[in-house]
Enzyme design. Structure first.
Site, PDB file in Angstrom:
ATOM      1  N   THR A  36       0.850  -1.199   0.000  1.00 54.78           N
ATOM      2  CA  THR A  36       0.000   0.000   0.000  1.00 54.78           C
ATOM      3  C   THR A  36       0.884   1.248   0.000  1.00 54.78           C
ATOM      4  OG1 THR A  36      -1.493  -1.317   1.392  1.00 54.78           O
ATOM      5  CG2 THR A  36      -2.067   0.988   1.068  1.00 54.78           C
ATOM      6  N   LYS A  99       1.416  -5.003  12.803  1.00 58.49           N
ATOM      7  CA  LYS A  99       2.241  -4.659  11.656  1.00 58.49           C
ATOM      8  C   LYS A  99       3.423  -5.612  11.572  1.00 58.49           C
ATOM      9  CE  LYS A  99       3.291  -0.492  10.798  1.00 58.49           C
ATOM     10  NZ  LYS A  99       3.110  -0.932   9.384  1.00 58.49           N
ATOM     11  N   GLY A 100       4.108  -5.569  10.447  1.00 55.22           N
ATOM     12  CA  GLY A 100       5.312  -6.379  10.315  1.00 55.22           C
ATOM     13  C   GLY A 100       5.195  -7.511   9.323  1.00 55.22           C
ATOM     14  N   GLU A 108       9.695   0.659  11.580  1.00 51.96           N
ATOM     15  CA  GLU A 108       8.392   1.338  11.523  1.00 51.96           C
ATOM     16  C   GLU A 108       8.035   1.909  12.896  1.00 51.96           C
ATOM     17  OE1 GLU A 108       6.425  -1.256   7.892  1.00 51.96           O
ATOM     18  OE2 GLU A 108       6.028  -1.878   9.930  1.00 51.96           O
ATOM     19  N   LYS A 126      -8.491  -5.115   6.370  1.00 52.73           N
ATOM     20  CA  LYS A 126      -7.572  -5.018   7.521  1.00 52.73           C
ATOM     21  C   LYS A 126      -8.258  -4.479   8.780  1.00 52.73           C
ATOM     22  CE  LYS A 126      -3.959  -5.731   4.686  1.00 52.73           C
ATOM     23  NZ  LYS A 126      -2.914  -4.720   4.518  1.00 52.73           N
TER      24      LYS A 126
HETATM   25  C1  5RP Z   1       5.413  -3.987   6.815  1.00 52.03           C
HETATM   26  C2  5RP Z   1       4.070  -3.658   7.342  1.00 52.03           C
HETATM   27  C3  5RP Z   1       3.018  -3.322   6.342  1.00 52.03           C
HETATM   28  O1  5RP Z   1       2.529  -2.063   6.613  1.00 52.03           O
HETATM   29  C4  5RP Z   1       1.913  -4.335   6.422  1.00 52.03           C
HETATM   30  O2  5RP Z   1       2.467  -5.625   6.272  1.00 52.03           O
HETATM   31  C5  5RP Z   1       0.849  -4.095   5.358  1.00 52.03           C
HETATM   32  O3  5RP Z   1       1.400  -4.335   4.099  1.00 52.03           O
HETATM   33  P1  5RP Z   1       0.576  -4.198   2.754  1.00 52.03           P
HETATM   34  O4  5RP Z   1       0.317  -2.748   2.533  1.00 52.03           O
HETATM   35  O5  5RP Z   1       1.497  -4.820   1.717  1.00 52.03           O
HETATM   36  O6  5RP Z   1      -0.706  -5.005   2.901  1.00 52.03           O
HETATM   37  O7  5RP Z   1       3.809  -3.630   8.518  1.00 52.03           O
HETATM   38  O8  5RP Z   1       6.286  -4.378   7.842  1.00 52.03           O
END
Ligand code: 5RP
Length: 226
Positions: A36, A99-100, A108, A126
Site C-alpha cells: 500500500t 504490523k510487520g 516502523e 484489515k
Molecule cells: C510492513 C508492514 C506493512 O505495513 C503491512 O504488512 C501491510 O502491508 P501491505 O500494505 O502490503 O498489505 O507492517 O512491515
C-alpha cells in the site's frame, strides 16, 4: 466490486490527499513499508518539490523513494516529523495495529515514534473488531530465537520462524499465531520485556492517530479524539 489492489490504490490516494495540504517546503515525511505504501510513494513522486525529504522505515522503501526522486534522510539527522504514513496488517477501532507482515516492524515503530501523527492506510479487509487473527511478527536477535519461542508458547502462541528472511537490522522474525491480547497495551509491554525481543508488531502503546480505510463505498476516516 473493487479488488484488494484497487482498494490499496484508493487508500494511497487518500493518504496523498490527506498529507499534501499539511506539507511545507521544509517538511519531513515519514514513510512506512508495504504494497500500500509502495503505491503512496509512486503518487508522491509528482509532489516531491512540495516537501523537503522523507525518512524511510526500510531499505525497500528507501530505494523506491529515491527512484521517485525523493530525498531520503537518516532519522538521526531529523529532529521532528509532522506525519508518518504506513499500512498495517490489522487495525482495530481504537487504532491499535498489528504490523510487520513485510518485516519492517522495528524501523516502523522507531520512525513513527518521532512523528506527531501516524496515518494508517488500509483496505477494509484489515479493519477488525479485535486484533489477533494475523500472526504477530516478533523481531528477535538470532541467538535468542528459541528462548523467545519458548516464552511465547507459554503465552499460548505458536511461533514459526519466517524462513529465509533477515530483517534490515540483521535479525530474524517469529510469526506467532494463536495469541489472545486481552489488554493489547499490557500485552505489548510484556512482549517488549522478553530478553531477545527486538520489537513486536503490536502497535498498541502507540497506535495510529488516523486510519484511512478504503472500502467498496469509498474511503472512510477513523480518528481518535485527542
Ligand atoms: C510492513 C508492514 C506493512 O505495513 C503491512 O504488512 C501491510 O502491508 P501491505 O500494505 O502490503 O498489505 O507492517 O512491515
Amino acid at each position: 466490486m473493487f479488488s484488494q489492489d484497487e482498494l490499496k490504490q484508493q487508500a494511497a490516494q487518500a493518504a496523498l490527499d490527506y498529507v499534501l495540504p499539511q506539507l511545507q517546503p521544509d517538511s519531513i515525511l515519514g514513510v512506512g513499508t508495504g504494497s500500500t505504501v509502495d503505491r503512496f510513494i509512486d503518487l508522491l513522486a509528482a509532489h516531491r518539490a512540495d516537501f523537503k525529504a522523507a525518512v524511510s522505515s526500510s531499505e525497500r522503501s528507501t530505494q523506491r523513494l529515491r527512484a521517485a526522486g525523493v530525498t531520503v534522510l537518516d532519522l538521526n539527522d531529523v529532529s521532528s516529523m509532522a506525519l508518518y504514513v504506513d499500512g498495517a496488517d490489522e487495525v482495530d477501532h481504537q487504532l491499535s495495529m498489528i504490523k510487520g507482515g513485510g518485516g519492517a516492524l522495528t524501523r516502523e515503530k522507531i520512525v513513527s515514534s518521532v512523528a506527531d501523527r501516524f496515518v494508517c492506510i488500509v483496505d477494509e479487509s484489515k479493519l477488525v473488531e479485535q486484533l489477533g487473527a494475523f500472526p504477530l511478527p516478533i523481531e528477535v536477535i538470532p541467538l535468542a530465537r528459541e528462548a523467545v519461542a519458548r516464552e511465547v508458547r507459554q503465552l499460548g502462541g505458536q511461533p514459526v520462524l519466517r524462513a529465509g528472511f533477515t530483517t534490515d537490522n540483521g535479525n530474524q522474525i517469529l510469526d506467532v499465531a494463536g495469541l489472545r491480547y486481552g489488554d493489547p497495551i499490557a500485552f505489548e509491554a510484556m512482549l517488549n520485556n522478553i530478553p531477545g525481543v527486538v520489537c513486536c508488531g503490536l502497535f498498541a502503546i502507540s497506535g495510529a492517530h488516523v486510519a484511512l480505510v478504503a472500502g467498496q463505498n469509498g474511503v472512510s476516516r477513523l480518528e481518535l479524539q485527542d
